[in-house]
Scaffold this motif. Sequence first.
Motif, short mmCIF file in Angstrom:
data_model
loop_
_atom_site.label_atom_id
_atom_site.label_comp_id
_atom_site.label_asym_id
_atom_site.label_seq_id
_atom_site.Cartn_x
_atom_site.Cartn_y
_atom_site.Cartn_z
N LYS A 21 0.83 -1.21 0.00
CA LYS A 21 0.00 0.00 0.00
C LYS A 21 0.87 1.26 0.00
O LYS A 21 0.63 2.19 -0.78
N GLN A 22 1.85 1.30 0.88
CA GLN A 22 2.68 2.50 0.99
C GLN A 22 3.51 2.74 -0.27
O GLN A 22 3.65 3.88 -0.74
N LEU A 23 4.05 1.68 -0.83
CA LEU A 23 4.87 1.83 -2.03
C LEU A 23 4.04 2.28 -3.23
O LEU A 23 4.47 3.14 -4.01
N LEU A 24 2.85 1.72 -3.37
CA LEU A 24 1.98 2.12 -4.49
C LEU A 24 1.56 3.57 -4.35
O LEU A 24 1.49 4.31 -5.34
N MET A 226 6.23 0.29 11.10
CA MET A 226 7.27 -0.70 10.81
C MET A 226 7.51 -0.81 9.31
O MET A 226 8.65 -0.86 8.84
N ALA A 227 6.42 -0.84 8.54
CA ALA A 227 6.56 -0.91 7.08
C ALA A 227 7.29 0.33 6.55
O ALA A 227 8.12 0.23 5.64
N THR A 228 6.98 1.49 7.11
CA THR A 228 7.65 2.72 6.68
C THR A 228 9.15 2.64 6.92
O THR A 228 9.96 3.01 6.06
N ARG A 229 9.55 2.14 8.09
CA ARG A 229 10.98 2.00 8.40
C ARG A 229 11.65 1.01 7.44
O ARG A 229 12.80 1.21 7.04
#
Length: 276
Positions: A21-24, A226-229
Amino acid sequence: MNNQTWLITGVSSGFGLELTKQLLEKGHTVIGTVRNDDTVQTLIKQYPKTFDREFLDVTDTEAIQLLINKIYQKHKIIDVLVNNAGYGLFGAAEELTDQEIDKIVATNLTGSIQMIRAVIPFMRMQQAGRIIQISSYGGQVAFAGNSMYHATKWGIEGFCESVTQELAPFNIGVTIVEPGGARTEFRYGSAHVAELMPEYDNNPAHAFLTMLDPTNGLAAGDPVKMATRMIESATVEPAPLRIILGSQALDSTIQTLEKRVEDFKKQTRLAASTDF
């Protein structure tokens, strides 16, 4: 960072889904592997040009190689591989079946090894790339009732620590991510529990039952942060060999390693006594 192509295994839930989700949202291309795509239908519709859903069972080595070949024919490059597919298996060693042991090794350990081996030739030709291996602070710290999970995580960490030395000359970085407890399906949905034996009641081997019950309190780790890091780590040069996510995980790891070093130092005479 510039728009990149990320290959992430196990994107139907947990860290894999949050990373995707974050990368897209940032404009990157994500090739995400799933075994069932029900939970990613919205992403398929929302990002038809940058989200490439692929079906994969990471225990199928031949399928892994076929998929990597297909991806390079279509996308020409994989900037980052995230080995995320995996699950937890809980129970005393005696309680586990042969089938449960074989499956978790094939998924968490062999599957990750074969994914890395499959992308190496292409990243080597690119003379660039980043491999992010999702492990756990359980790759450094061991608890009763988690023996086979630890076996897979300690195993993949040793593999990655060796491979990172082999790949550094090709400008390929490897990072082992060691999250602590997080509020994902890993703990509160996808965990596999052995058929428990009454002989292990009131034994440390069954302490995990408290952890898996959300009424006893939720894990401290925020999967979004955590995903952001993890994403940020892909831009760090040189690639950090390990990153620990979660203050409790870091404290526990430091205490464990300090105790291990202390025990080793006590063996100075013993070790020297076996030299010629």
